[in-house]
Design an enzyme around this catalytic site. Structure first.
Site, PDB file in Angstrom:
ATOM      1  N   ASP A   1      -1.103  -6.154  -0.549  1.00 26.26           N
ATOM      2  CA  ASP A   1      -1.363  -5.545   0.766  1.00 26.26           C
ATOM      3  C   ASP A   1      -2.851  -5.294   0.964  1.00 26.26           C
ATOM      4  O   ASP A   1      -3.535  -4.828   0.059  1.00 26.26           O
ATOM      5  CB  ASP A   1      -0.644  -4.187   0.833  1.00 26.26           C
TER       6      ASP A   1
ATOM      7  N   ASP B   1       0.839  -1.203   0.000  1.00 22.08           N
ATOM      8  CA  ASP B   1       0.000   0.000   0.000  1.00 22.08           C
ATOM      9  C   ASP B   1       0.874   1.254   0.000  1.00 22.08           C
ATOM     10  O   ASP B   1       0.374   2.371  -0.104  1.00 22.08           O
ATOM     11  CB  ASP B   1      -1.009  -0.009   1.162  1.00 22.08           C
ATOM     12  N   SER B   2       2.196   1.060   0.055  1.00 23.66           N
ATOM     13  CA  SER B   2       3.126   2.180  -0.156  1.00 23.66           C
ATOM     14  C   SER B   2       2.896   2.801  -1.530  1.00 23.66           C
ATOM     15  O   SER B   2       3.364   3.904  -1.801  1.00 23.66           O
ATOM     16  CB  SER B   2       4.587   1.706  -0.029  1.00 23.66           C
TER      17      SER B   2
ATOM     18  N   GLU C   1       8.982  -4.507  10.745  1.00 20.14           N
ATOM     19  CA  GLU C   1       9.434  -3.190  10.268  1.00 20.14           C
ATOM     20  C   GLU C   1       9.984  -2.323  11.396  1.00 20.14           C
ATOM     21  O   GLU C   1       9.379  -2.225  12.466  1.00 20.14           O
ATOM     22  CB  GLU C   1       8.264  -2.472   9.561  1.00 20.14           C
TER      23      GLU C   1
ATOM     24  N   GLU D   1      -1.381  -5.613   8.433  1.00 12.93           N
ATOM     25  CA  GLU D   1      -0.605  -5.053   9.534  1.00 12.93           C
ATOM     26  C   GLU D   1      -1.300  -5.294  10.875  1.00 12.93           C
ATOM     27  O   GLU D   1      -2.521  -5.151  10.974  1.00 12.93           O
ATOM     28  CB  GLU D   1      -0.435  -3.541   9.322  1.00 12.93           C
TER      29      GLU D   1
ATOM     30  N   LYS E   1      -1.079  -9.456   2.668  1.00 16.17           N
ATOM     31  CA  LYS E   1      -0.354  -9.036   3.879  1.00 16.17           C
ATOM     32  C   LYS E   1      -1.239  -8.066   4.643  1.00 16.17           C
ATOM     33  O   LYS E   1      -1.897  -7.221   4.039  1.00 16.17           O
ATOM     34  CB  LYS E   1       0.970  -8.356   3.491  1.00 16.17           C
TER      35      LYS E   1
HETATM   36  O1  KIV Z   1       3.518  -1.134   1.664  1.00 14.40           O
HETATM   37  C1  KIV Z   1       4.691  -1.535   1.675  1.00 14.40           C
HETATM   38  O2  KIV Z   1       5.468  -1.299   0.759  1.00 14.40           O
HETATM   39  C2  KIV Z   1       5.130  -2.301   2.838  1.00 14.40           C
HETATM   40  C3  KIV Z   1       6.594  -2.516   3.007  1.00 14.40           C
HETATM   41  C4  KIV Z   1       7.204  -1.275   3.555  1.00 14.40           C
HETATM   42  C5  KIV Z   1       6.882  -3.701   3.827  1.00 14.40           C
HETATM   43  O3  KIV Z   1       4.336  -2.695   3.626  1.00 14.40           O
END
Ligand code: KIV
Length: 278
Positions: A84, A45-46, A182, A115, A113
């Site tokens: 994500d 989600d970056s 992280e 969090e 993934k």
């Molecule tokens: O969104 C992302 O790119 C991430 C990484 C920083 C692990 O979660």
């Protein structure tokens, strides 16, 4: 050489070889990072920040994630594609979590993934029960930067370190196949890596983990600023600006396009055309 990397292959790499994970958000870069030998591609989600210019990952939607997962999946990489789960796509209920994770799988992700630690362990369990491979993400959880008081280092004091270890154990118990740690103290990441049977993937948490992940734009020098734990391997911004500046100059000076970049009509066809339009 394995044709297509599976969740089982990633699990089998623990203690044998380091796992390489990197983000990608589109077809072209997914192809490139795959050729470069990444084991896992994270459609993180970056993307909200590096692809859409947002100030944080909070505004990223399921539609954004689906759009970019599809583009990456079209590259048909050998690497495992992890999508994500964006903010509020899994917090509200187990049902919503399963439905949203399912949408990422339908778009081409091969795992998701999310969090969080102990507090989202039941969501991880629900996804795994639905047949969805899950990667955890503990330590600094950027979707919770408001509650954490910023993007700060985690696990420097005993109470926080203990909580992060507890989070790791809860996520493993819930059935995750791997876990991102992280911006957490190296020693804490090392303890977790020793305690868990599943691989740990570090970002800003030292070399003891089973693998590493970086945001592609940080690594390539395409981000305006990079976190202190990231490493810039090339200044692609400079390369892009140089190339586009040369293109602009050549257009303005009439150098581009030159003979090899265009074609002409057959002479007799041109004569016929000119006679007609006279
Ligand atoms: O969104 C992302 O790119 C991430 C990484 C920083 C692990 O979660």
């Amino acid at each position: 050489m394995v044709e297509k990397i599976s969740v089982k292959d990633i699990l089998g790499m623990k203690g044998r070889e380091k796992i390489v994970m990197v983000t990608a958000y589109d077809y072209a870069f997914a192809k490139l990072v795959d050729v470069a030998g990444a084991d896992m591609i994270l459609v993180g989600d970056s993307l909200g920040m590096v692809m859409h210019g947002l100030p944080s990952t909070i505004p990223v939607s399921m539609d954004d994630m689906i759009h970019h997962v599809r583009a990456v999946a079209n590259a048909k990489p050998r690497a495992l594609i992890v999508g994500d789960m964006p903010f509020l796509s899994y917090e509200v209920s187990r049902e919503e979590a399963v439905r949203n994770a399912g949408l990422l799988l339908k778009a081409g992700a091969e795992a998701v993934k999310l969090e969080g630690g102990v507090e989202i362990a039941d969501r991880v369990e629900a996804l795994v029960d639905a047949g969805i491979p899950v990667m955890g993400h503990i330590g600094l959880t950027p979707q919770r930067f408001l509650r954490l008081g910023g993007y700060r280092k985690r696990g420097r004091v005993v109470e926080e370190a203990e909580q992060i270890i507890e989070d790791a154990l809860a996520i493993e118990d819930a059935g995750a196949f791997a876990i991102v740690i992280e911006y957490t103290a190296n020693e804490v990441a090392e303890i977790i890596t020793r305690k868990l049977k599943i691989p740990t993937i570090c970002i800003g948490s030292g070399p003891s983990c089973d693998g590493q992940v970086l945001v592609l734009h940080d690594l390539l020098g395409l981000s305006k600023e990079i976190p202190p734990f990231a490493k810039k391997y090339v200044d692609l911004s400079k390369i892009v600006v140089d190339a586009v500046s040369r293109y602009a100059s050549e257009v303005r000076e009439g150098i581009f396009p030159s003979k090899e970049h265009y074609f002409s009509m057959k002479k007799d066809e041109l004569k016929k055309l000119l006679d007609k339009i006279k």
